[in-house]
Design a protein around this motif. Structure first.
Motif, short mmCIF file in Angstrom:
data_model
loop_
_atom_site.label_atom_id
_atom_site.label_comp_id
_atom_site.label_asym_id
_atom_site.label_seq_id
_atom_site.Cartn_x
_atom_site.Cartn_y
_atom_site.Cartn_z
N LYS A 228 39.21 -46.80 85.21
CA LYS A 228 40.47 -46.99 85.94
C LYS A 228 41.43 -45.83 85.66
O LYS A 228 42.07 -45.31 86.58
N THR A 229 41.52 -45.41 84.40
CA THR A 229 42.40 -44.30 84.04
C THR A 229 41.94 -43.00 84.69
O THR A 229 42.76 -42.19 85.15
N ALA A 230 40.62 -42.79 84.74
CA ALA A 230 40.09 -41.58 85.38
C ALA A 230 40.45 -41.55 86.87
O ALA A 230 40.81 -40.49 87.40
N VAL A 231 40.37 -42.69 87.54
CA VAL A 231 40.76 -42.76 88.95
C VAL A 231 42.24 -42.47 89.09
O VAL A 231 42.66 -41.70 89.98
N MET A 232 43.06 -43.03 88.22
CA MET A 232 44.50 -42.80 88.28
C MET A 232 44.84 -41.32 88.12
O MET A 232 45.66 -40.78 88.88
N ARG A 233 44.19 -40.67 87.17
CA ARG A 233 44.46 -39.24 86.96
C ARG A 233 44.01 -38.41 88.15
O ARG A 233 44.71 -37.46 88.56
N HIS A 234 42.88 -38.76 88.72
CA HIS A 234 42.39 -38.02 89.89
C HIS A 234 43.34 -38.19 91.07
O HIS A 234 43.68 -37.21 91.75
N VAL A 235 43.76 -39.43 91.31
CA VAL A 235 44.67 -39.69 92.44
C VAL A 235 45.99 -38.98 92.24
O VAL A 235 46.55 -38.37 93.18
N THR A 236 46.53 -39.03 91.02
CA THR A 236 47.79 -38.36 90.73
C THR A 236 47.68 -36.85 90.94
O THR A 236 48.57 -36.21 91.53
N ALA A 237 46.56 -36.26 90.47
CA ALA A 237 46.36 -34.82 90.63
C ALA A 237 46.23 -34.44 92.10
O ALA A 237 46.78 -33.41 92.54
N ARG A 238 45.53 -35.24 92.88
CA ARG A 238 45.35 -34.92 94.30
C ARG A 238 46.67 -35.07 95.06
O ARG A 238 46.97 -34.26 95.95
N ARG A 239 47.48 -36.06 94.73
CA ARG A 239 48.78 -36.21 95.40
C ARG A 239 49.65 -34.99 95.09
O ARG A 239 50.34 -34.48 95.97
N SER A 240 49.62 -34.55 93.83
CA SER A 240 50.41 -33.38 93.46
C SER A 240 49.92 -32.13 94.19
O SER A 240 50.73 -31.33 94.70
N ALA A 241 48.59 -31.97 94.25
CA ALA A 241 48.03 -30.77 94.90
C ALA A 241 48.34 -30.74 96.39
O ALA A 241 48.51 -29.66 96.99
N LEU A 242 48.45 -31.90 97.00
CA LEU A 242 48.71 -31.98 98.44
C LEU A 242 50.19 -32.08 98.75
O LEU A 242 50.58 -32.16 99.93
N GLY A 243 51.03 -32.12 97.71
CA GLY A 243 52.46 -32.20 97.92
C GLY A 243 52.92 -33.55 98.44
O GLY A 243 53.92 -33.64 99.16
N LEU A 244 52.21 -34.61 98.06
CA LEU A 244 52.56 -35.96 98.52
C LEU A 244 53.47 -36.66 97.52
O LEU A 244 53.41 -36.40 96.31
N ALA A 245 54.29 -37.55 98.01
CA ALA A 245 55.11 -38.39 97.14
C ALA A 245 54.23 -39.45 96.49
O ALA A 245 53.16 -39.79 97.02
N PRO A 246 54.66 -40.01 95.34
CA PRO A 246 53.84 -41.02 94.65
C PRO A 246 53.48 -42.23 95.52
O PRO A 246 52.43 -42.85 95.31
N ALA A 247 54.33 -42.56 96.48
CA ALA A 247 54.05 -43.73 97.32
C ALA A 247 53.19 -43.39 98.53
O ALA A 247 52.76 -44.30 99.26
N ASP A 248 52.91 -42.11 98.75
CA ASP A 248 52.15 -41.72 99.93
C ASP A 248 50.64 -41.95 99.71
O ASP A 248 50.12 -41.66 98.63
N PRO A 249 49.95 -42.41 100.74
CA PRO A 249 48.50 -42.54 100.62
C PRO A 249 47.81 -41.18 100.73
O PRO A 249 48.35 -40.25 101.34
N LEU A 250 46.65 -41.08 100.12
CA LEU A 250 45.84 -39.87 100.26
C LEU A 250 45.22 -39.82 101.65
O LEU A 250 45.14 -40.85 102.34
N PRO A 251 44.75 -38.66 102.09
CA PRO A 251 44.02 -38.60 103.36
C PRO A 251 42.83 -39.55 103.36
O PRO A 251 42.22 -39.81 102.31
N GLU A 252 42.48 -40.04 104.54
CA GLU A 252 41.42 -41.06 104.64
C GLU A 252 40.10 -40.56 104.04
O GLU A 252 39.40 -41.32 103.38
N ARG A 253 39.75 -39.28 104.30
CA ARG A 253 38.48 -38.75 103.79
C ARG A 253 38.42 -38.83 102.26
O ARG A 253 37.40 -39.23 101.69
N GLU A 254 39.51 -38.47 101.61
CA GLU A 254 39.53 -38.52 100.15
C GLU A 254 39.52 -39.98 99.66
O GLU A 254 38.88 -40.30 98.66
#
Length: 355
Positions: A228-254
């Motif tokens: 669960k922690t690994a998923v959280m870190r991955h999601v947080t890193a991808r949101r940061s890399a894509l310039g998304l806000a914490p409440a924004d969903p990732l792209p559907e493909r990801e």
């Protein structure tokens, strides 16, 4: 004998009538099984709220029991079986006190049942007595446990989760991905569209001696907090890399790739433990029960591994996978025929009841 079962351990109010058949291969038959779900109530909060759950059980239980008895043809009952624990104590108390009052009016005994015994007996309710000895994985939102069943009604704990249950990990990952509650069904629905090797999420590594088999290296316990922690870190890193806000969903493909990769690790972990125990104990059958047994990949991969290893894999119908009172009535019949029962005064709800 016909037994009324009552289940209120978490967020489903259920009542069922189950009848003995006299057939050793298929000992029980479901006469009725009624479930009132609270998913819509708790979805707003992203998980089960204990006080809301108990209050809704109070509102629903009379109507659910009346419907179950009506569907069963208003039978003469021989006993009332009820979930004693584990679960949310307020919810358990609603079912237990109702069962005591109802049984008193009918002059029949109350049979306290362990919730996980109900899940194990759902396999017998579904397909008849399991080839013995059996190893059964009980996996749900609140539980991930592995049991050896050497004979009917005998349950030996082999391993359990040390932190999150598998179903709980599904819900938390779904929350991270902004997928809503409950998380298990939506991740299961999205995962087939993703690449399950896209992200190398870690497998758990528990290497110290098994407390239940100290002569055997390794352990049969489970842990999903690291995943669960690994998923959280991955999601947080991808949101940061894509310039998304914490409440924004990732792209559907990801998102679908994360779902697929996460689900692969969970399923492989569960099945590795199950079939390792089956080999170690020379099991004649392996069972998977509980709410997460409804997961499509767990069912398919479990049956495939069973065929490869020559071990029958037992699974309940989807209606018997999630919490329901039919499994509680079946476990009650098992216990009723197994020996004397506790006095009513000694039966109380136990949130952490041990099987």
């Amino acid at each position: 004998m016909i037994v009324l079962g009552i289940e209120t351990s978490c967020d489903e109010t259920s009542a069922a009538a189950v009848e003995e058949t006299g057939n050793r291969d298929r000992p029980w038959r479901i006469r009725s099984n009624v479930v009132a779900s609270q998913v819509a109530i708790h979805r707003e909060w992203g998980g089960v709220v204990p006080e809301l759950s108990a209050r809704q059980h109070i509102r629903d239980i009379c109507g659910v029991v009346e419907r179950a008895l009506e569907d069963a043809g208003s039978p003469t009952l021989g006993a009332v079986a009820v979930t004693q624990g584990p679960g949310l104590v307020g919810s358990l108390l609603v079912g237990l006190q109702f069962a005591k009052a109802f049984a008193w009016t009918r002059g029949v005994p109350v049979v306290p049942v362990h919730h996980l015994a109900g899940h194990i007996e759902s396999l017998v309710l579904q397909g008849g007595e399991m080839p013995m000895p059996a190893v059964v994985l009980v996996v749900s939102g609140g539980h991930t446990s592995l049991y050896r069943v050497a004979s009917p009604g005998s349950y030996e704990l082999l391993g359990r989760t040390r932190d999150d249950a598998a179903g709980e990990a599904y819900d938390k990952v779904a929350k991270l991905l902004r997928l809503g509650y409950p998380g298990g069904p939506v991740i299961d629905r999205l995962a087939p569209s993703g690449d399950d090797r896209a992200i190398a999420f870690p497998r758990m590594r528990l290497t110290h001696a098994d407390r239940n088999a100290p002569d055997r290296p390794g352990t049969r316990d489970f842990s999903f907090s690291g995943l669960k922690t690994a998923v959280m870190r991955h999601v947080t890193a991808r949101r940061s890399a894509l310039g998304l806000a914490p409440a924004d969903p990732l792209p559907e493909r990801e998102t679908v790739d994360i779902c697929a990769s996460f689900q692969r690790v969970v399923v492989e972990t569960l099945l590795d433990r199950l079939f390792d125990a089956a080999r170690w104990y020379q099991a004649a059958s392996a069972g998977i029960a509980g709410g997460v047994s409804a997961n499509s990949r767990l069912r398919a991969d479990g049956e495939e591994r069973g065929r490869a290893k020559g071990i029958p894999v037992l699974l309940p119908d989807l209606a018997l996978s999630t919490d329901n009172a039919a499994m509680i009535a079946a476990a009650g019949l098992r216990r009723l025929r197994g020996g004397p029962l506790d006095a009513w005064a000694d039966i109380n709800a136990e949130a952490s009841l041990v099987l």
